[in-house]
Scaffold this active site. Structure first.
Site, PDB file in Angstrom:
ATOM      1  N   TYR A  23       0.790  -1.228   0.000  1.00 12.44           N
ATOM      2  CA  TYR A  23       0.000   0.000   0.000  1.00 12.44           C
ATOM      3  C   TYR A  23       0.828   1.287   0.000  1.00 12.44           C
ATOM      4  O   TYR A  23       0.268   2.379  -0.052  1.00 12.44           O
ATOM      5  CB  TYR A  23      -0.948   0.012   1.209  1.00 12.44           C
ATOM      6  CG  TYR A  23      -1.914  -1.146   1.192  1.00 12.44           C
ATOM      7  CD1 TYR A  23      -2.969  -1.176   0.289  1.00 12.44           C
ATOM      8  CD2 TYR A  23      -1.757  -2.223   2.060  1.00 12.44           C
ATOM      9  CE1 TYR A  23      -3.847  -2.241   0.257  1.00 12.44           C
ATOM     10  CE2 TYR A  23      -2.632  -3.291   2.031  1.00 12.44           C
ATOM     11  CZ  TYR A  23      -3.679  -3.294   1.129  1.00 12.44           C
ATOM     12  OH  TYR A  23      -4.544  -4.355   1.098  1.00 12.44           O
ATOM     13  N   HIS A  98      -8.833   0.543  -6.211  1.00 18.43           N
ATOM     14  CA  HIS A  98      -7.962  -0.262  -5.350  1.00 18.43           C
ATOM     15  C   HIS A  98      -6.547   0.241  -5.514  1.00 18.43           C
ATOM     16  O   HIS A  98      -6.110   0.531  -6.634  1.00 18.43           O
ATOM     17  CB  HIS A  98      -8.036  -1.743  -5.711  1.00 18.43           C
ATOM     18  CG  HIS A  98      -9.414  -2.298  -5.564  1.00 18.43           C
ATOM     19  ND1 HIS A  98      -9.959  -2.614  -4.335  1.00 18.43           N
ATOM     20  CD2 HIS A  98     -10.364  -2.542  -6.488  1.00 18.43           C
ATOM     21  CE1 HIS A  98     -11.200  -3.046  -4.525  1.00 18.43           C
ATOM     22  NE2 HIS A  98     -11.475  -3.000  -5.811  1.00 18.43           N
TER      23      HIS A  98
END
Length: 138
Positions: A23, A98
């Site tokens: 991330y 995403h």
């Protein structure tokens, strides 16, 4: 001026510290300021919750009055019929985003319950996935 609502789901409040290899190292608050600077003519609003019901409530709240919703439903992407129904019930177009490429990850992440009722899906471009979604509403 376009009104864009970003909605982040569970665990996305931990961006910048959570699994940085997947991330990244940047927290969402600093990226949000970058987005607002990059789109000065848009009203970019932000909401995050770890609760499925709160996400649904926010979609209902804004889903008839703004120009677009950028939704990262986190793990609920793969499990929530209720989120799917909420998206389908409102007039505002939703773009599913995403940060990671979910199709390069675990098998259970390959299926989205919400994609079919969204305007589009953007995945795998890190936090830039949000910028690409906002551009899609321009």
């Amino acid at each position: 001026m376009k009104k864009i609502q970003i909605i982040n789901g569970p665990n996305l409040n931990l961006l910048g510290g959570r699994e940085p290899a997947i991330y990244g190292c940047r927290g969402f608050d600093s990226y949000l300021e970058h987005l607002r600077t990059s789109f000065p003519d848009d009203d970019i609003r932000y909401f995050q919750s770890n609760s499925e019901g709160a996400l649904i409530d926010k979609i209902h709240e804004v889903g008839f009055t703004i120009d677009g919703i950028v939704l990262n439903a986190g793990g609920y992407t793969h499990t929530s019929v209720a989120l799917r129904d909420a998206i389908k019930a409102v007039d505002t177009p939703v773009i599913e985003v995403h940060i990671s490429n979910v199709h390069a990850r675990e098998e259970f992440r390959h299926k989205s319950m919400i994609s079919a009722v969204c305007k589009g899906v953007i995945a795998g471009f890190g936090l830039d996935s949000y910028r690409l979604a906002i551009e899609a509403f321009e």
